[in-house]
Design a protein around this motif. Sequence first.
Motif, mmCIF file in Angstrom:
data_model
loop_
_atom_site.group_PDB
_atom_site.id
_atom_site.type_symbol
_atom_site.label_atom_id
_atom_site.label_comp_id
_atom_site.label_asym_id
_atom_site.label_seq_id
_atom_site.Cartn_x
_atom_site.Cartn_y
_atom_site.Cartn_z
ATOM 1 N N PRO A 90 2.669 -3.756 19.989
ATOM 2 C CA PRO A 90 1.496 -4.675 20.436
ATOM 3 C C PRO A 90 0.169 -4.158 20.156
ATOM 4 O O PRO A 90 -0.469 -4.937 19.879
ATOM 5 N N ALA A 91 0.143 -3.061 20.193
ATOM 6 C CA ALA A 91 -1.345 -2.362 20.165
ATOM 7 C C ALA A 91 -1.860 -2.205 18.705
ATOM 8 O O ALA A 91 -2.824 -2.269 18.209
ATOM 9 N N ARG A 92 -0.778 -2.304 17.885
ATOM 10 C CA ARG A 92 -1.184 -2.516 16.344
ATOM 11 C C ARG A 92 -0.249 -3.466 15.605
ATOM 12 O O ARG A 92 0.729 -3.330 15.096
ATOM 13 N N LEU A 93 -0.791 -4.833 15.801
ATOM 14 C CA LEU A 93 -0.124 -5.866 15.069
ATOM 15 C C LEU A 93 -0.426 -5.627 13.636
ATOM 16 O O LEU A 93 -1.362 -5.550 13.092
ATOM 17 N N ARG A 94 0.748 -5.485 12.620
ATOM 18 C CA ARG A 94 0.624 -5.370 11.270
ATOM 19 C C ARG A 94 1.152 -6.330 10.394
ATOM 20 O O ARG A 94 2.051 -7.034 10.881
ATOM 21 N N ALA A 95 0.486 -6.426 9.429
ATOM 22 C CA ALA A 95 1.129 -7.513 8.175
ATOM 23 C C ALA A 95 0.941 -6.885 6.987
ATOM 24 O O ALA A 95 -0.096 -5.994 6.743
ATOM 25 N N ALA A 96 1.617 -7.429 6.094
ATOM 26 C CA ALA A 96 1.378 -6.475 4.606
ATOM 27 C C ALA A 96 2.107 -7.736 3.530
ATOM 28 O O ALA A 96 2.653 -8.655 3.870
ATOM 29 N N VAL A 97 1.404 -7.586 2.307
ATOM 30 C CA VAL A 97 2.034 -8.200 1.235
ATOM 31 C C VAL A 97 2.948 -7.167 0.481
ATOM 32 O O VAL A 97 2.137 -6.276 0.185
ATOM 33 N N LEU A 98 4.005 -7.273 0.111
ATOM 34 C CA LEU A 98 5.023 -6.659 -0.532
ATOM 35 C C LEU A 98 5.446 -7.352 -1.746
ATOM 36 O O LEU A 98 5.817 -8.454 -1.743
ATOM 37 N N ASP A 99 5.808 -6.337 -2.763
ATOM 38 C CA ASP A 99 6.410 -6.877 -3.937
ATOM 39 C C ASP A 99 8.042 -6.778 -3.867
ATOM 40 O O ASP A 99 8.168 -6.298 -2.538
ATOM 41 N N ILE A 100 8.731 -7.213 -4.523
ATOM 42 C CA ILE A 100 10.012 -7.064 -4.618
ATOM 43 C C ILE A 100 10.733 -5.926 -4.505
ATOM 44 O O ILE A 100 11.926 -5.539 -3.953
ATOM 45 N N THR A 101 10.048 -4.800 -4.789
ATOM 46 C CA THR A 101 10.435 -3.550 -4.699
ATOM 47 C C THR A 101 10.276 -2.904 -3.282
ATOM 48 O O THR A 101 10.612 -1.703 -2.785
ATOM 49 N N GLY A 102 9.571 -3.696 -2.517
ATOM 50 C CA GLY A 102 9.037 -2.962 -1.139
ATOM 51 C C GLY A 102 7.909 -2.450 -1.054
ATOM 52 O O GLY A 102 7.561 -2.009 -0.128
ATOM 53 N N GLU A 103 7.225 -2.229 -2.080
ATOM 54 C CA GLU A 103 5.881 -1.602 -2.045
ATOM 55 C C GLU A 103 4.876 -2.711 -1.589
ATOM 56 O O GLU A 103 4.768 -3.757 -1.806
ATOM 57 N N VAL A 104 3.970 -1.915 -0.799
ATOM 58 C CA VAL A 104 3.059 -2.657 0.038
ATOM 59 C C VAL A 104 1.986 -2.705 -1.073
ATOM 60 O O VAL A 104 1.348 -1.775 -1.474
ATOM 61 N N LEU A 105 1.288 -4.111 -1.167
ATOM 62 C CA LEU A 105 0.355 -4.032 -1.746
ATOM 63 C C LEU A 105 -1.144 -4.359 -1.118
ATOM 64 O O LEU A 105 -2.386 -4.046 -1.728
ATOM 65 N N VAL A 106 -0.881 -5.084 0.080
ATOM 66 C CA VAL A 106 -2.139 -5.449 0.963
ATOM 67 C C VAL A 106 -1.639 -5.053 2.364
ATOM 68 O O VAL A 106 -0.625 -5.290 2.595
ATOM 69 N N ARG A 107 -2.591 -4.734 3.216
ATOM 70 C CA ARG A 107 -2.279 -4.502 4.566
ATOM 71 C C ARG A 107 -3.413 -5.031 5.285
ATOM 72 O O ARG A 107 -4.506 -5.238 5.146
ATOM 73 N N GLU A 108 -3.083 -5.115 6.545
ATOM 74 C CA GLU A 108 -3.881 -6.017 7.531
ATOM 75 C C GLU A 108 -3.562 -5.528 8.860
ATOM 76 O O GLU A 108 -2.389 -5.276 9.018
ATOM 77 N N GLU A 109 -4.381 -5.176 10.009
ATOM 78 C CA GLU A 109 -3.959 -4.724 11.338
ATOM 79 C C GLU A 109 -4.863 -5.457 12.260
ATOM 80 O O GLU A 109 -5.971 -5.871 12.098
ATOM 81 N N ARG A 110 -4.239 -5.742 13.371
ATOM 82 C CA ARG A 110 -5.040 -6.244 14.637
ATOM 83 C C ARG A 110 -4.614 -5.434 15.820
ATOM 84 O O ARG A 110 -3.458 -5.467 15.966
ATOM 85 N N PRO A 111 -5.694 -5.298 16.441
ATOM 86 C CA PRO A 111 -5.261 -4.446 17.875
ATOM 87 C C PRO A 111 -4.912 -5.722 18.753
ATOM 88 O O PRO A 111 -5.581 -6.885 18.648
#
Lengths: 374, 374
Positions: B101-122
Amino acid sequence: MSSTSRRVRTSAAVVPADGRRQNLSLVLQTLRRLGPTSRAQLAREVGVTKVTMSDLVAELIGKGRVLDVGPDVQAGPGKRATLVDLDRARLLTLAVDLSVPARLRAAVLDITGEVLVREERPAAVDAAQGRGVDPAVVVELVRATIARSPYPVLGIGIGTPGLVDRHGTVRTAPNLGWTDVPLRDLVADATGVPVLVTNDSDAATQAELSASPGSEDMVLVHVGRGVGCGIVTGGHRVAGAHHAAGEIGHVTVGTDGGEDCPCGKQGCLETWLSIPRLRAALDGPDGRDVVEIGGERLGVALAPIVAALDLSEVVLAGPEELMAPVLPVLERTLSERLLANPDFPISVRLAASPQDIVLRGAAALVLWDQLGVV
Amino acid sequence: MSSTSRRVRTSAAVVPADGRRQNLSLVLQTLRRLGPTSRAQLAREVGVTKVTMSDLVAELIGKGRVLDVGPDVQAGPGKRATLVDLDRARLLTLAVDLSVPARLRAAVLDITGEVLVREERPAAVDAAQGRGVDPAVVVELVRATIARSPYPVLGIGIGTPGLVDRHGTVRTAPNLGWTDVPLRDLVADATGVPVLVTNDSDAATQAELSASPGSEDMVLVHVGRGVGCGIVTGGHRVAGAHHAAGEIGHVTVGTDGGEDCPCGKQGCLETWLSIPRLRAALDGPDGRDVVEIGGERLGVALAPIVAALDLSEVVLAGPEELMAPVLPVLERTLSERLLANPDFPISVRLAASPQDIVLRGAAALVLWDQLGVV
DNA sequence: CAGGATAAGTTAGTAAAGTTTACTAACGCT
DNA sequence: AGCGTTAGTAAACTTTACTAACTTATCCTG
């Protein structure tokens, strides 16, 4: 599922014929559930048009699976329905129960699970002398039973103690004194009929699943000479990575020691709970204690399983007079060790009809394999 | 599996179009497995004719799922193949991990599971004041992440602690301070994209399953603030009767008491093993003992599960520096309490790549739901 | 008791999906 | 240049299920 399926499961293209086969199975399943039914009603139940259903039914009639049983007696507006039903007299299976070596049993069952013909053979096991049950006895038993069947059987289902691989070979069955007995091939070669060999606990689980189709997430504990179980999640039996699911007899239970077990470990579930142990104790003065401890340990072993799989039912199968006293102890132990959810109580109960449970389960497996009927 | 499937599983007629859909999924799965591949090769892999495969591929190209990537460089006798592949640049998913909860995280991933974009919210949780995480923070996080995606995403997958029902509503999540939060609808309404909400342990399990497809019968234990697990049998995740499978944190472990647990019972698994407990102990003098005891109790809880389901793998997921010391203890405990089968050793290991495991799992679930790709 | 409403089941024709058969195009090797 | 091989496409056919329309049979209403 069928032993004749062409491709492996994980990567199989679907051709229209595969869909057809499933739809035919669905018709049979629906007839089994509803009894005599009109084509129009079947179409509504299965979710196809009347036209398609007429065609499906025609194919099943042609194959001798379904019978036209004449006009409906019920009246209503509209043309009177002509009912069709499973050809119940002819949809017979042969089931074999090897779980009690002293009484090898076989039976012919109809599609409702009723026993039409019974045969039994005694078989002595003398482990000390290294003599196991002669597989030829099983073959003879099957032959004798099939000879008394009023019609040819769809297939043969065998429930055996021990580990069975997916080729129907009994890898190890200490109770029968067997190692690597190719039972499926032995019986199939002798009879020319499709044969299915499964673990006896698995068969019992299938019997319970067929008897109460609502039990989509359950564990059935089968107490006999040892303890085995069968697990159903999402309506499917769990097979396991090596077709050895359900072998919980030799898991250590508890963190406070226990008796030595022939397997070499201490405190195995089977040292706490088994038929011989219960039966001996009930005659003596410690009966209550043995039941109490056995039920408790069973609960200790089952609690993580029930929680991890979110099961809704725990079923006890075994001799009724021995299982009935264990039941309340098991129920209490589970409720003590699991986080209670008042919305979803866990049902703990005895098997619906423990007699012939392995026979009925083996028969149900054959029906599933041959007809796709649950 | 699909949230858009029309009928229930137990009784569903199959029309040819259903088969077509499965075959299209199979093509995508095969491409994911093999990378750029010719139509002819795909036809052999999937088990349809070249003609049918050309048609399937044409449909997928039309839908923007697959790209023609030009002629094969490899030479051999015969015409040079023209390869096709997944349109990897455009098959993106948005994944959200709410497990910390202290680090809510989101990401955009491609089909191989690689992360292209990251965002975080405390996000601060103050249970004492009855203030939970504001779901609006999650919605904003998703919006911000989606805005940075190079292409539209196929769908949004969210891994959350707590219990999730099949409508994507978080029923209870103490760590977030949530009760009956209709997360799926909230996010779907805000974005107009298909949303899938699952338990974080389930997501982690899916990630592991996608990463090593051989793990068809395994349990993944996800240690965080609490302890949860995900179970896979026969290649399928177990859902449970009430979509609550994997909730093993509050099962009593052992038969010798234990600490009091906030849940009201004694000796729950979470009282023996959790991140806060491990972290606190590793700084102090009792570190070794806490690890020892925690790993042992985990093994005690898992042994009946592993035996009953005949699992071949046990996977530990969590902060690597804390899980690594637990691993050998767990392995030893399991081998002590299970009947060893030398032919089929149980593999006990750490998760393949614990970082981003929930994100990758949530993304994999979206891929499965939208494409039928595992 | 005629006529309408309603339901079961059949016939005729169509759409979708996959197969078989036969073809063209392209490539390596001798 | 010719042969064998492989990729990909085209056309015809089969299977499966669908829609539309019809016949038959029954109940119900005025």
